[in-house]
Structures are given as C-alpha cells and as structure tokens.
Design a protein around this motif. Sequence first.
Motif, PDB file in Angstrom:
ATOM      1  N   THR A  70       1.004  -1.214  -0.049  1.00 59.42           N
ATOM      2  CA  THR A  70      -0.154  -0.080  -0.053  1.00 59.42           C
ATOM      3  C   THR A  70       0.865   1.356  -0.032  1.00 59.42           C
ATOM      4  N   THR A  99      -4.555   6.686  -1.435  1.00 54.05           N
ATOM      5  CA  THR A  99      -3.999   5.326  -1.347  1.00 54.05           C
ATOM      6  C   THR A  99      -4.097   4.416  -2.573  1.00 54.05           C
ATOM      7  N   ASN A 101      -3.026   0.724  -4.072  1.00 51.43           N
ATOM      8  CA  ASN A 101      -2.681  -0.794  -3.754  1.00 51.43           C
ATOM      9  C   ASN A 101      -1.722  -1.203  -4.981  1.00 51.43           C
TER      10      ASN A 101
END
Length: 160
Positions: A70, A99, A101
């Motif tokens: 992350t 954020t 991934n």
Amino acid sequence: MRTYDVAPLFRSSVGFDRLLDLLSQAERVEPSAAWPPYNIEKVAEDEYRITMAVAGFKPEDIELTQHDTTLLVTGQRKGQDGEHQYLHRGIAARTFRQTFNLAEHVKVTGASLENGLLAVDLKREVPEALKPRRITIGGAQGAVGQDNKPVQIEGEANAA
C-alpha cells in the motif's frame, strides 16, 4: 452504475483473495477519492510512474508512506492563508489522502515535485528466489535447487 457479482469467482479460485477484494472495493469508490487527479503510466517493462496534480503544495506539505503493498500519499498545506484575501479561489488547497494498492514486490524508487506535479517512480523487483525456475524430474534424490540449463534431447544432436 453497473454492479458485478464476483461471488462465483470466490468459489472457483484459490489464492486470488487480494485481487477479488480489490474488485469488491472498486464498486465502493468514494467521489472524493478522485481528488487530486492522477495518472498511472507504465514507463518500462517493470517500471511505473504515478503523477498527481498537486498545485500549490510544497514538498514539505506532502508525505509518501509505503507499507507492504500500500502506498499512501497525503497532503496538507501549512501555508499562511490568513494573510491573503481571496476574491476567487480556484486552486484547491484542501488536504488529501490517496491510497494506491501496489502489486507484490513493487517498491517506490523516487519522488519529485515539479511544476505542480508530484511524480512517484515505482519499480517491480522480484527476488531471485521467487522467479520461475525449472525443476528436473527423476534421477538423483540429492538434486535440489534450480536447473536453468538448456535441455539436450537425445537424437536431436545427431539429426542436425
């Protein structure tokens, strides 16, 4: 908006839990998650770049944190907005939290802020121990490890 039922994929796949979780999360994306706008580009075979439009932010206003798979990008202006009287404010100065991934073995290799664009460089580096390897069949029980030598098939050398 279309919705997709991924339940059948959960029943017929093994080891793809993270991917299926990401698909489920994609349906629940908040509208504020699109700010600041960003691009994700493939620069080379195993190199990527995330470019975010963060006009008005200085390098000390932005924080990048990678934890496992992350990448968290946060921004909070620490300027003196109290000194200015705006008649129109078109450049957003609100804080953000984005954020990303990342796939396994993807690491941040650098970041730069130029002309209001934050560029985050990423590279996928698979450890040698996790790369595909050829496994020999039969023969010696003591043969353990990796064999990546070209295979000579009997009879082909004489036929050529």
